[in-house]
Design a protein around this motif. Structure first.
Motif, PDB file in Angstrom:
ATOM      1  N   THR A  38       0.836  -1.199   0.000  1.00 45.62           N
ATOM      2  CA  THR A  38       0.000   0.000   0.000  1.00 45.62           C
ATOM      3  C   THR A  38       0.870   1.249   0.000  1.00 45.62           C
ATOM      4  OG1 THR A  38      -0.089   0.081   2.397  1.00 45.62           O
ATOM      5  CG2 THR A  38      -1.780  -1.228   1.295  1.00 45.62           C
ATOM      6  N   SER A  39       0.222   2.392  -0.157  1.00 45.73           N
ATOM      7  CA  SER A  39       0.969   3.643  -0.219  1.00 45.73           C
ATOM      8  C   SER A  39       1.661   3.972   1.097  1.00 45.73           C
ATOM      9  CB  SER A  39       0.033   4.787  -0.612  1.00 45.73           C
ATOM     10  OG  SER A  39      -0.965   4.940   0.376  1.00 45.73           O
ATOM     11  N   ILE A  40       1.227   3.373   2.183  1.00 43.81           N
ATOM     12  CA  ILE A  40       1.864   3.638   3.475  1.00 43.81           C
ATOM     13  C   ILE A  40       3.284   3.055   3.524  1.00 43.81           C
ATOM     14  CG2 ILE A  40       1.056   1.587   4.703  1.00 43.81           C
ATOM     15  CD1 ILE A  40       0.527   3.459   7.103  1.00 43.81           C
ATOM     16  N   HIS A  41       3.548   2.039   2.691  1.00 40.01           N
ATOM     17  CA  HIS A  41       4.856   1.392   2.684  1.00 40.01           C
ATOM     18  C   HIS A  41       5.830   2.022   1.701  1.00 40.01           C
ATOM     19  CE1 HIS A  41       2.158  -1.867   4.182  1.00 40.01           C
ATOM     20  NE2 HIS A  41       3.073  -1.842   5.123  1.00 40.01           N
ATOM     21  N   VAL A  42       5.344   2.883   0.860  1.00 36.94           N
ATOM     22  CA  VAL A  42       6.192   3.475  -0.166  1.00 36.94           C
ATOM     23  C   VAL A  42       6.701   4.828   0.326  1.00 36.94           C
ATOM     24  CG1 VAL A  42       6.285   4.322  -2.522  1.00 36.94           C
ATOM     25  CG2 VAL A  42       4.893   2.320  -1.963  1.00 36.94           C
TER      26      VAL A  42
END
Length: 73
Positions: free
Chosen positions: A2-6
């Motif tokens: 998800t965008s939280i990991h990028v």
């Protein structure tokens, strides 16, 4: 993923910053040598594998382990 990991990579130095660092380091080195400083250039000679084992290389040399045992006794 998800965008939280990028995480965006914006912290890298630009080419201009790298070139400025190179020039500063070169001028610092020139001043150091002009003042009588000497730079020791280390070689990259290989290890003779016929006379030393891989374990001895990792542990820091042929006689290092024997020295540790002798020192601890």
């Amino acid at each position: 993923m998800t965008s939280i990991h990028v995480k965006p990579v914006f912290s890298g130095a630009t080419d201009r910053e790298k070139e400025q660092d190179r020039q500063k380091l070169a001028s610092d080195l020139a001043r150091f040598e002009a003042a009588g400083g000497k730079v020791q250039v280390l070689g990259n000679s290989g290890i003779d594998k016929a006379t030393i084992s891989r374990r001895q290389v990792v542990e820091g040399g042929r006689d290092r382990r024997a020295g540790k045992k002798a020192a601890s006794v």
